[in-house]
Scaffold this active site. Structure first.
Site, PDB file in Angstrom:
ATOM      1  N   MET A   1       2.279   0.722 -13.183  1.00 37.45           N
ATOM      2  CA  MET A   1       1.082   0.419 -12.430  1.00 37.45           C
ATOM      3  C   MET A   1       1.217  -1.009 -11.886  1.00 37.45           C
ATOM      4  O   MET A   1       0.813  -1.956 -12.526  1.00 37.45           O
ATOM      5  CB  MET A   1      -0.137   0.558 -13.336  1.00 37.45           C
ATOM      6  CG  MET A   1      -1.415   0.232 -12.643  1.00 37.45           C
ATOM      7  SD  MET A   1      -2.901   0.788 -13.468  1.00 37.45           S
ATOM      8  CE  MET A   1      -2.756   0.216 -15.103  1.00 37.45           C
ATOM      9  N   PRO A   2       1.800  -1.182 -10.716  1.00 38.71           N
ATOM     10  CA  PRO A   2       1.981  -2.516 -10.148  1.00 38.71           C
ATOM     11  C   PRO A   2       0.653  -3.139  -9.714  1.00 38.71           C
ATOM     12  O   PRO A   2      -0.262  -2.457  -9.261  1.00 38.71           O
ATOM     13  CB  PRO A   2       2.862  -2.285  -8.923  1.00 38.71           C
ATOM     14  CG  PRO A   2       3.403  -0.919  -9.055  1.00 38.71           C
ATOM     15  CD  PRO A   2       2.455  -0.165  -9.909  1.00 38.71           C
ATOM     16  N   TYR A   3       0.609  -4.442  -9.860  1.00 38.47           N
ATOM     17  CA  TYR A   3      -0.507  -5.245  -9.381  1.00 38.47           C
ATOM     18  C   TYR A   3       0.106  -6.367  -8.564  1.00 38.47           C
ATOM     19  O   TYR A   3       0.911  -7.145  -9.076  1.00 38.47           O
ATOM     20  CB  TYR A   3      -1.301  -5.815 -10.559  1.00 38.47           C
ATOM     21  CG  TYR A   3      -2.359  -6.807 -10.160  1.00 38.47           C
ATOM     22  CD1 TYR A   3      -3.655  -6.399  -9.923  1.00 38.47           C
ATOM     23  CD2 TYR A   3      -2.048  -8.150 -10.020  1.00 38.47           C
ATOM     24  CE1 TYR A   3      -4.628  -7.310  -9.555  1.00 38.47           C
ATOM     25  CE2 TYR A   3      -3.010  -9.076  -9.648  1.00 38.47           C
ATOM     26  CZ  TYR A   3      -4.302  -8.647  -9.431  1.00 38.47           C
ATOM     27  OH  TYR A   3      -5.269  -9.547  -9.057  1.00 38.47           O
TER      28      TYR A   3
END
Length: 74
Positions: A1-3
């Site tokens: 889950m990239p931010y």
């Protein structure tokens, strides 16, 4: 889950331009890292111009120094 956090100076970025940045960053992570766009978060932080510095100078002063001066005659 990239931010991904993108910081820009608060000047002239339109909602359409911001949407393009979000789509572009999301697409890049999907293409390069095979990340799921549905779980990729992109946040754009706008910083007041006077709160940003480059090369030891406030951005406005840095930009002034980068502009070419009048052409010399002679």
């Amino acid at each position: 889950m990239p931010y991904v956090s993108v910081r820009i100076t608060r000047e002239t970025a339109t909602p359409d331009q911001k949407a393009e940045i979000i789509a572009g960053v999301t697409g890049l992570l999907a293409r390069v890292l095979d990340k799921d766009p549905a779980t990729t978060f992109v946040v754009i932080d706008e910083v007041n111009l006077e709160d940003w510095g480059v090369g030891g100078l406030p951005v406005a002063e840095y930009r002034r120094r980068q502009r070419p001066g009048p052409a010399a005659t002679g």
